[in-house]
Design a protein around this motif. Structure first.
Motif, PDB file in Angstrom:
ATOM      1  N   GLU A  54       0.673  -0.659   0.201  1.00 35.90           N
ATOM      2  CA  GLU A  54       0.157   0.037   0.000  1.00 35.90           C
ATOM      3  C   GLU A  54       0.924   1.752  -0.100  1.00 35.90           C
ATOM      4  O   GLU A  54       0.029   2.164  -1.046  1.00 35.90           O
ATOM      5  CB  GLU A  54      -0.824  -0.014   1.026  1.00 35.90           C
ATOM      6  N   GLU A  55       1.914   1.321   0.727  1.00 36.80           N
ATOM      7  CA  GLU A  55       2.683   2.627   0.537  1.00 36.80           C
ATOM      8  C   GLU A  55       3.086   2.489  -0.970  1.00 36.80           C
ATOM      9  O   GLU A  55       4.139   4.569  -1.073  1.00 36.80           O
ATOM     10  CB  GLU A  55       4.724   1.985   2.219  1.00 36.80           C
ATOM     11  N   LEU A  56       3.948   1.970  -1.523  1.00 36.72           N
ATOM     12  CA  LEU A  56       4.587   1.418  -2.808  1.00 36.72           C
ATOM     13  C   LEU A  56       2.982   1.708  -3.302  1.00 36.72           C
ATOM     14  O   LEU A  56       3.453   3.072  -4.476  1.00 36.72           O
ATOM     15  CB  LEU A  56       5.139   0.827  -3.439  1.00 36.72           C
ATOM     16  N   ARG A  57       2.320   1.565  -4.006  1.00 31.53           N
ATOM     17  CA  ARG A  57       1.087   2.385  -4.103  1.00 31.53           C
ATOM     18  C   ARG A  57       0.799   3.534  -4.069  1.00 31.53           C
ATOM     19  O   ARG A  57       0.346   4.240  -5.910  1.00 31.53           O
ATOM     20  CB  ARG A  57       0.073   1.166  -4.458  1.00 31.53           C
ATOM     21  N   GLU A  58       1.297   3.634  -3.398  1.00 33.85           N
ATOM     22  CA  GLU A  58       0.297   5.220  -2.750  1.00 33.85           C
ATOM     23  C   GLU A  58       1.301   6.504  -3.320  1.00 33.85           C
ATOM     24  O   GLU A  58       1.683   7.525  -3.867  1.00 33.85           O
ATOM     25  CB  GLU A  58       0.056   5.830  -1.460  1.00 33.85           C
ATOM     26  N   PHE A  59       2.609   5.751  -3.240  1.00 34.61           N
ATOM     27  CA  PHE A  59       4.131   6.595  -3.598  1.00 34.61           C
ATOM     28  C   PHE A  59       3.612   6.888  -5.103  1.00 34.61           C
ATOM     29  O   PHE A  59       4.171   8.579  -5.449  1.00 34.61           O
ATOM     30  CB  PHE A  59       5.106   5.853  -3.025  1.00 34.61           C
ATOM     31  N   VAL A  60       3.815   5.922  -6.306  1.00 35.89           N
ATOM     32  CA  VAL A  60       4.201   6.313  -7.483  1.00 35.89           C
ATOM     33  C   VAL A  60       2.358   6.378  -7.761  1.00 35.89           C
ATOM     34  O   VAL A  60       2.300   6.408  -8.877  1.00 35.89           O
ATOM     35  CB  VAL A  60       3.949   4.885  -8.047  1.00 35.89           C
ATOM     36  N   GLN A  61       1.553   6.496  -7.143  1.00 37.65           N
ATOM     37  CA  GLN A  61      -0.287   6.606  -8.002  1.00 37.65           C
ATOM     38  C   GLN A  61       0.363   8.180  -8.740  1.00 37.65           C
ATOM     39  O   GLN A  61       0.433   9.085  -8.128  1.00 37.65           O
ATOM     40  CB  GLN A  61      -1.446   7.304  -6.612  1.00 37.65           C
TER      41      GLN A  61
ATOM     42  N   ALA B 223       1.857   8.724 -11.151  1.00 41.38           N
ATOM     43  CA  ALA B 223       3.249   9.854 -11.770  1.00 41.38           C
ATOM     44  C   ALA B 223       3.844   8.162 -12.835  1.00 41.38           C
ATOM     45  O   ALA B 223       3.182   7.956 -13.326  1.00 41.38           O
ATOM     46  CB  ALA B 223       4.085   8.672 -10.697  1.00 41.38           C
ATOM     47  N   GLN B 224       4.500   9.157 -13.834  1.00 37.49           N
ATOM     48  CA  GLN B 224       4.978   8.402 -15.181  1.00 37.49           C
ATOM     49  C   GLN B 224       6.308   7.774 -14.439  1.00 37.49           C
ATOM     50  O   GLN B 224       7.015   8.024 -13.656  1.00 37.49           O
ATOM     51  CB  GLN B 224       5.628   9.345 -15.921  1.00 37.49           C
ATOM     52  N   VAL B 225       6.321   6.336 -14.854  1.00 36.30           N
ATOM     53  CA  VAL B 225       7.292   5.630 -13.997  1.00 36.30           C
ATOM     54  C   VAL B 225       8.680   5.346 -14.427  1.00 36.30           C
ATOM     55  O   VAL B 225       8.349   4.740 -15.907  1.00 36.30           O
ATOM     56  CB  VAL B 225       7.311   4.632 -13.278  1.00 36.30           C
ATOM     57  N   ILE B 226       9.383   5.538 -14.101  1.00 39.05           N
ATOM     58  CA  ILE B 226      11.101   5.629 -15.692  1.00 39.05           C
ATOM     59  C   ILE B 226      12.295   4.248 -14.942  1.00 39.05           C
ATOM     60  O   ILE B 226      12.024   4.274 -13.343  1.00 39.05           O
ATOM     61  CB  ILE B 226      11.771   6.634 -15.059  1.00 39.05           C
TER      62      ILE B 226
ATOM     63  N   PHE C   8       7.863  -8.690 -11.970  1.00 38.67           N
ATOM     64  CA  PHE C   8       7.802  -9.068 -10.649  1.00 38.67           C
ATOM     65  C   PHE C   8       6.513  -8.524 -10.100  1.00 38.67           C
ATOM     66  O   PHE C   8       6.244  -8.669  -8.786  1.00 38.67           O
ATOM     67  CB  PHE C   8       9.425  -8.730  -9.904  1.00 38.67           C
ATOM     68  N   LEU C   9       6.400  -7.049  -9.839  1.00 41.80           N
ATOM     69  CA  LEU C   9       5.529  -5.869  -9.120  1.00 41.80           C
ATOM     70  C   LEU C   9       4.521  -6.351  -9.990  1.00 41.80           C
ATOM     71  O   LEU C   9       3.286  -6.374  -8.549  1.00 41.80           O
ATOM     72  CB  LEU C   9       6.034  -4.622  -9.637  1.00 41.80           C
ATOM     73  N   ASN C  10       3.752  -6.665 -10.404  1.00 44.45           N
ATOM     74  CA  ASN C  10       2.538  -6.595 -11.229  1.00 44.45           C
ATOM     75  C   ASN C  10       2.323  -8.721 -10.387  1.00 44.45           C
ATOM     76  O   ASN C  10       1.473  -8.793 -10.494  1.00 44.45           O
ATOM     77  CB  ASN C  10       2.541  -6.975 -12.417  1.00 44.45           C
ATOM     78  N   ALA C  11       3.179  -9.350 -10.657  1.00 51.71           N
ATOM     79  CA  ALA C  11       2.642 -10.763 -10.056  1.00 51.71           C
ATOM     80  C   ALA C  11       2.803 -10.712  -8.712  1.00 51.71           C
ATOM     81  O   ALA C  11       1.824 -11.225  -7.504  1.00 51.71           O
ATOM     82  CB  ALA C  11       5.102 -11.118 -10.463  1.00 51.71           C
TER      83      ALA C  11
ATOM     84  N   PHE D 263       0.409  -3.589 -10.915  1.00 51.00           N
ATOM     85  CA  PHE D 263       1.005  -2.914 -10.405  1.00 51.00           C
ATOM     86  C   PHE D 263       0.742  -1.132 -11.264  1.00 51.00           C
ATOM     87  O   PHE D 263       0.447  -0.472 -11.224  1.00 51.00           O
ATOM     88  CB  PHE D 263       2.531  -2.755  -9.802  1.00 51.00           C
ATOM     89  N   SER D 264       0.942  -1.743 -12.454  1.00 50.65           N
ATOM     90  CA  SER D 264       1.161  -0.977 -13.269  1.00 50.65           C
ATOM     91  C   SER D 264       0.070  -0.276 -13.992  1.00 50.65           C
ATOM     92  O   SER D 264      -0.471   0.853 -14.520  1.00 50.65           O
ATOM     93  CB  SER D 264       1.669  -1.752 -14.733  1.00 50.65           C
ATOM     94  N   THR D 265      -1.121  -0.507 -13.370  1.00 53.28           N
ATOM     95  CA  THR D 265      -2.411  -0.101 -13.583  1.00 53.28           C
ATOM     96  C   THR D 265      -2.418   1.512 -12.814  1.00 53.28           C
ATOM     97  O   THR D 265      -3.499   2.649 -12.609  1.00 53.28           O
ATOM     98  CB  THR D 265      -3.357  -1.039 -12.987  1.00 53.28           C
ATOM     99  N   TYR D 266      -1.425   1.523 -11.615  1.00 51.01           N
ATOM    100  CA  TYR D 266      -1.151   2.510 -10.718  1.00 51.01           C
ATOM    101  C   TYR D 266      -0.914   3.465 -10.889  1.00 51.01           C
ATOM    102  O   TYR D 266      -0.523   5.064 -11.000  1.00 51.01           O
ATOM    103  CB  TYR D 266      -0.792   2.404  -9.727  1.00 51.01           C
ATOM    104  N   CYS D 267       0.209   3.970 -12.249  1.00 46.68           N
ATOM    105  CA  CYS D 267       1.246   4.183 -13.394  1.00 46.68           C
ATOM    106  C   CYS D 267       0.318   5.221 -14.332  1.00 46.68           C
ATOM    107  O   CYS D 267      -0.474   4.318 -15.031  1.00 46.68           O
ATOM    108  CB  CYS D 267       2.619   3.587 -13.555  1.00 46.68           C
ATOM    109  N   ALA D 268       0.838   6.499 -13.938  1.00 43.55           N
ATOM    110  CA  ALA D 268       0.152   7.142 -15.380  1.00 43.55           C
ATOM    111  C   ALA D 268       0.927   6.899 -16.849  1.00 43.55           C
ATOM    112  O   ALA D 268       0.613   7.735 -17.444  1.00 43.55           O
ATOM    113  CB  ALA D 268       0.671   9.203 -14.447  1.00 43.55           C
ATOM    114  N   GLY D 269       2.239   6.072 -16.474  1.00 47.17           N
ATOM    115  CA  GLY D 269       2.703   5.918 -17.597  1.00 47.17           C
ATOM    116  C   GLY D 269       3.785   4.891 -17.525  1.00 47.17           C
ATOM    117  O   GLY D 269       4.558   5.262 -16.298  1.00 47.17           O
ATOM    118  N   VAL D 270       4.906   4.523 -18.200  1.00 43.39           N
ATOM    119  CA  VAL D 270       6.081   3.998 -17.853  1.00 43.39           C
ATOM    120  C   VAL D 270       6.891   4.442 -18.982  1.00 43.39           C
ATOM    121  O   VAL D 270       6.426   4.142 -20.470  1.00 43.39           O
ATOM    122  CB  VAL D 270       6.051   2.547 -17.722  1.00 43.39           C
ATOM    123  N   ILE D 271       8.400   4.773 -18.748  1.00 41.37           N
ATOM    124  CA  ILE D 271       8.961   5.061 -19.646  1.00 41.37           C
ATOM    125  C   ILE D 271      10.632   4.017 -19.926  1.00 41.37           C
ATOM    126  O   ILE D 271      10.617   3.460 -18.440  1.00 41.37           O
ATOM    127  CB  ILE D 271       9.753   6.490 -19.465  1.00 41.37           C
ATOM    128  N   ASP D 272      10.884   3.371 -20.286  1.00 38.12           N
ATOM    129  CA  ASP D 272      11.348   2.222 -20.384  1.00 38.12           C
ATOM    130  C   ASP D 272      13.418   3.101 -21.272  1.00 38.12           C
ATOM    131  O   ASP D 272      13.649   2.932 -22.148  1.00 38.12           O
ATOM    132  CB  ASP D 272      11.589   1.056 -21.178  1.00 38.12           C
TER     133      ASP D 272
END
Length: 239
Positions: free
Chosen positions: A75-82, A84-87, A97-100, A110-119
């Motif tokens: 829950e802490e992690l979810r709130e922190f990234v909620q 945001a765009q994740v890099i 791993f995080l989705n699992a 996990f990826s559903t809480y992110c506004a987008g992902v940059i690889d």
């Protein structure tokens, strides 16, 4: 824009065979500035790390035994990234791993809480095709010091990747046609005003004639039509 640079360490390479997350590190960037508001947790995976993985991160079962389980930090992690765009460098690995882990808890991925992902690995391959694009290689290329990196660590690697990402994308926010902001004598932001008119100066008849002579000479040398003919606008004359 709020961005989160994220990295994980794991017990192995495959969450489908039971490997787990043992460390999560996140570094916050807001409007391309490091804020110092970071997130870092060690996690008890309830299993041993593979020997190859242990050699990479050095996080032993004994060290992790008294750390919280993933369910306790999810829950802490979810709130922190909620929102945001994740890099991430090599995003499919960490997201897998995080989705699992989230799915194991009966939560949305996990990826559903992110506004987008940059690889950044994909970005680096596009910018530097055919070259090594590991985090260490990028640190060398962008002169980001990683001398203190003896073993992989999620927070340390996130900090390094944040510096690399900001260096790698440094020119992007200046290549716009937006109205700029300036500061006045009192240090207050003010609008710079509209962009000036773009003036196009057409070539004179003499310049066009000289250009045609150059093309004719190239045509003669290649015994045909030179490639620059493809870029000469037909029927255009000076005003």
């Amino acid at each position: 824009m709020r961005q989160i640079v994220l990295d994980t360490e794991t017990t192995g390479l495959n969450p489908r065979t039971g490997d787990r997350v043992i460390e999560v590190g996140c570094v916050e960037i807001f409007n391309r500035k490091l804020t110092g508001n970071n997130f870092h947790r060690y996690i008890n995976p309830e299993r041993d790390s593979d020997e190859a993985a242990l050699a990479v991160h050095g996080l032993t079962t004994e060290f992790l035994r008294d750390k919280p389980k993933f369910a306790e930090i999810a829950e802490e992690l979810r709130e922190f990234v909620q929102g945001a765009q994740v890099i991430i460098h090599n995003a499919p690995f960490d997201l897998g791993f995080l989705n699992a882990e989230f799915t194991r808890l009966g939560l949305p991925p996990f990826s559903t809480y992110c506004a987008g992902v940059i690889d950044t690995l994909v970005q680096a391959k596009e910018l530097h095709p055919g070259k090594r694009n590991s985090l260490d290689a990028l640190c060398d290329r962008y002169e980001v010091s990683n001398a203190h990196r003896k073993l992989h660590g999620a927070l340390l690697d996130s900090e390094l990747l944040a510096d690399v990402y900001l260096s790698m994308t440094r020119g992007q926010n200046s290549l716009t046609m937006d109205v700029a902001a300036e500061t006045n004598a009192g240090g207050e932001l003010v609008e710079a005003g509209p962009l000036g008119e773009i003036i196009v100066v057409a070539a004179s008849h003499e310049e066009e004639a000289a250009h045609e002579l150059v093309l004719a000479g190239l045509d003669k040398n290649v015994k045909g039509s030179c490639i620059w003919r493809n870029f000469s606008p037909a029927g255009v004359t000076a005003a």
